[in-house]
Enzyme design. Structure first.
Site, PDB file in Angstrom:
ATOM      1  N   LYS A 125      52.406  44.848  37.516  1.00  0.00           N
ATOM      2  CA  LYS A 125      52.243  44.371  38.867  1.00  0.00           C
ATOM      3  C   LYS A 125      53.812  43.775  39.249  1.00  0.00           C
ATOM      4  O   LYS A 125      54.755  43.709  38.537  1.00  0.00           O
ATOM      5  CB  LYS A 125      51.478  42.937  38.840  1.00  0.00           C
ATOM      6  CG  LYS A 125      50.920  42.651  40.212  1.00  0.00           C
ATOM      7  CD  LYS A 125      49.785  43.408  40.684  1.00  0.00           C
ATOM      8  CE  LYS A 125      49.467  43.372  42.154  1.00  0.00           C
ATOM      9  NZ  LYS A 125      48.065  43.731  42.529  1.00  0.00           N
ATOM     10  N   ASP A 165      49.355  46.171  47.578  1.00  0.00           N
ATOM     11  CA  ASP A 165      48.710  45.125  47.550  1.00  0.00           C
ATOM     12  C   ASP A 165      49.119  44.471  48.900  1.00  0.00           C
ATOM     13  O   ASP A 165      49.189  44.776  49.742  1.00  0.00           O
ATOM     14  CB  ASP A 165      49.199  44.250  46.171  1.00  0.00           C
ATOM     15  CG  ASP A 165      48.303  43.113  46.094  1.00  0.00           C
ATOM     16  OD1 ASP A 165      47.282  43.354  45.230  1.00  0.00           O
ATOM     17  OD2 ASP A 165      48.448  42.079  46.184  1.00  0.00           O
TER      18      ASP A 165
END
Ligand code: NDP
Length: 445
Positions: A125, A165
């Site tokens: 991430k 995201d």
């Protein structure tokens, strides 16, 4: 916890000031205690200690120039958490609340989520404390180009494949991809969520929200319920929320509320999703604008009140820890029977406890929102083949993946004596595949 308590204590000691990361690790380790009992070989090989420590953490300066000609500095992150079953894969978040602890919690969750999809993708991430809100397209482009100039040194189609995201949608992916291509002279599927004319997959935009509804359909079907006629509250009004709203409506639900970080709208006769798309995707405005299109809807400032709306199903699709124990109690008292996390960790541990104690069906994010990353993996697959599938082909694969995820979680829960506990099921099923791969690949890995 007995066997894994020491691992948890070490995580807290080695990662001070990162409560979201501690929260995510605790939830997983609590579910894995039974696995540690049954698999002493994993304890001996240090699998649990290794899985909570990222393989690599990158932090970097992102200098860029705003429209006034002033130099701005942000901080960039990429946490490459685990590559045991495939290249690191996970989104980029651009939001002022981003710091290393948020990226680590999301990267950790991603390991198990990606494993659950059944596809060969590891966990990672990244992101930045940059806030795209209120910035011009040129400022967003300047930032993305500077961010990618550094990030490009660490990613690649077989190494690490980021996606979107919060705060990173099609526009940002475009600027990031353009800069990567320019720097490497290489047209490659290094990012997912790309535009349809340059390597993107049909149905990727819709995938997380649609996948969430496919998962919920399975979860409630097992208890003899369906979306038909159900009143549904959805939090957020971004990518996940919009397409969850669209699919829930297609499946017969009445979606009655949405929010953004300023407030929420309650439209008892049903949200008009085209209006929301216009406001959020095209005009990039606030959800409050909705009442100027639909005067019979009601807008309230602040987000907390959205959980006071009586509903059958709630799909939290905004951000972490948005539903606390108190909100959960209100939802239960109002007759809510199912909750599924479109966002990552939107329910606090206290909220999850309230849902469990009251027999509310609960779909944890790492299972329920895995449709986005699964479709990203399908995008990688199409890029490798230099071929594209139709919307229907991708959507059918997505639906099957979500059904399999639900099945896998239920079976793992049952196998460990935790029937109906999808939190335990998701953590155990996601862990087993990664643990087996780490074990086979040896300690130095
Ligand atoms: P977007 O940026 O498209 O939308 C985020 C939405 O959540 C916006 O409406 C935003 O409101 C709202 N929001 C953000 N922070 C808060 C807050 N503190 N309080 C209330 N509302 C808030 O992001 P996505 O829809 O892509 O992501 C939403 C969630 O889903 C995240 O948790 C993400 O990690 C998760 N997720 C996303 C996937 C994807 O494919 N996009 C895949 C799997 C999970 P505002 O505009 O006011 O900020």
């Amino acid at each position: 916890m007995k066997i894994l308590e020491k691992t948890m204590k070490n995580v807290i000691k080695r990662n001070p000031g990162e409560p979201e990361f501690h929260q995510a690790v605790r939830e997983v380790l609590e579910s894995l205690e039974m696995v540690a009992e049954r698999h002493p070989e994993y304890v001996e090989a240090g699998i649990f200690e290794r899985i909570v420590e990222p393989e690599r953490q990158i932090m970097f300066r992102v200098p860029w120039i705003n429209d006034k000609g002033e130099v701005q500095i942000n901080r960039g992150f990429r946490v490459q958490f685990n590559s045991a079953i495939g290249p690191y894969k996970g989104g980029l978040r651009f939001h002022p609340s981003v710091y290393l602890g948020i990226i680590k919690f999301l990267g950790f969750e991603q390991i198990f989520k990606n494993s659950l999809t059944g596809l060969p993708i590891g966990g990672g991430k990244g992101g930045s404390d940059f806030d795209p809100k209120g910035k011009s397209d040129k400022e967003v482009m300047n930032f993305c180009q500077s961010f990618m100039t550094e990030l490009s040194k660490y990613i690649g189609e077989n190494t690490d494949v980021p996606a979107g995201d919060i705060g990173v949608g099609g526009r940002e992916i475009g600027y990031l991809f353009g800069q990567y291509k320019r720097l490497n002279n290489n047209f490659t599927g290094v990012l997912t969520g790309k535009g349809l004319t340059w390597g993107g997959s049909l149905a990727r935009t819709e995938a997380t929200g649609y996948g969430l509804c496919y998962f919920v359909e399975e979860m409630i079907k097992a208890k003899g319920k369906s979306f038909k006629g159900a009143n549904v509250v959805i939090t957020g009004s971004g990518n996940v929320a919009i397409y969850a709203c669209k699919k829930a409506q297609e499946l017969g639900a009445n979606v009655i509320a949405l929010c953004d970080s300023n407030g929420y709208i309650h439209h008892a006769c049903g949200i008009n999703v085209d209006t929301v798309k216009q406001i959020k995707e095209i005009d990039r405005k606030r959800i409050k604008e909705y009442i100027s299109y639909h005067p019979d809807a009601v807008y309230s400032d602040g987000c907390d009140g959205i959980c006071n709306i009586k509903c059958d199903i709630i799909l939290p699709c905004a951000t972490q820890n948005e539903i606390d124990g108190q909100a959960a109690k209100t939802l239960v008292a109002n007759g809510c029977y199912a909750v599924a996390e479109g966002a990552n960790m939107p329910c606090t541990p206290e909220a999850v406890k309230v849902f469990r104690e009251n027999g509310v069906l609960f779909g944890p994010g790492k299972a329920a929102n895995a449709g986005g990353v699964a479709t990203s993996a399908l995008e990688m697959c199409q890029n490798s083949m230099r071929y594209t599938w139709s919307f229907e082909e991708v959507d059918t694969k997505l639906k099957n993946i979500m059904k399999d995820i639900y099945q896998g979680c239920s079976e793992a829960a049952k196998e460990y004596g935790q029937e109906n506990n999808l939190v335990a099921g998701a953590n155990i099923a996601g862990f087993m595949k990664v643990a087996e791969a780490m074990y086979a690949q040896g300690i130095a890995y």
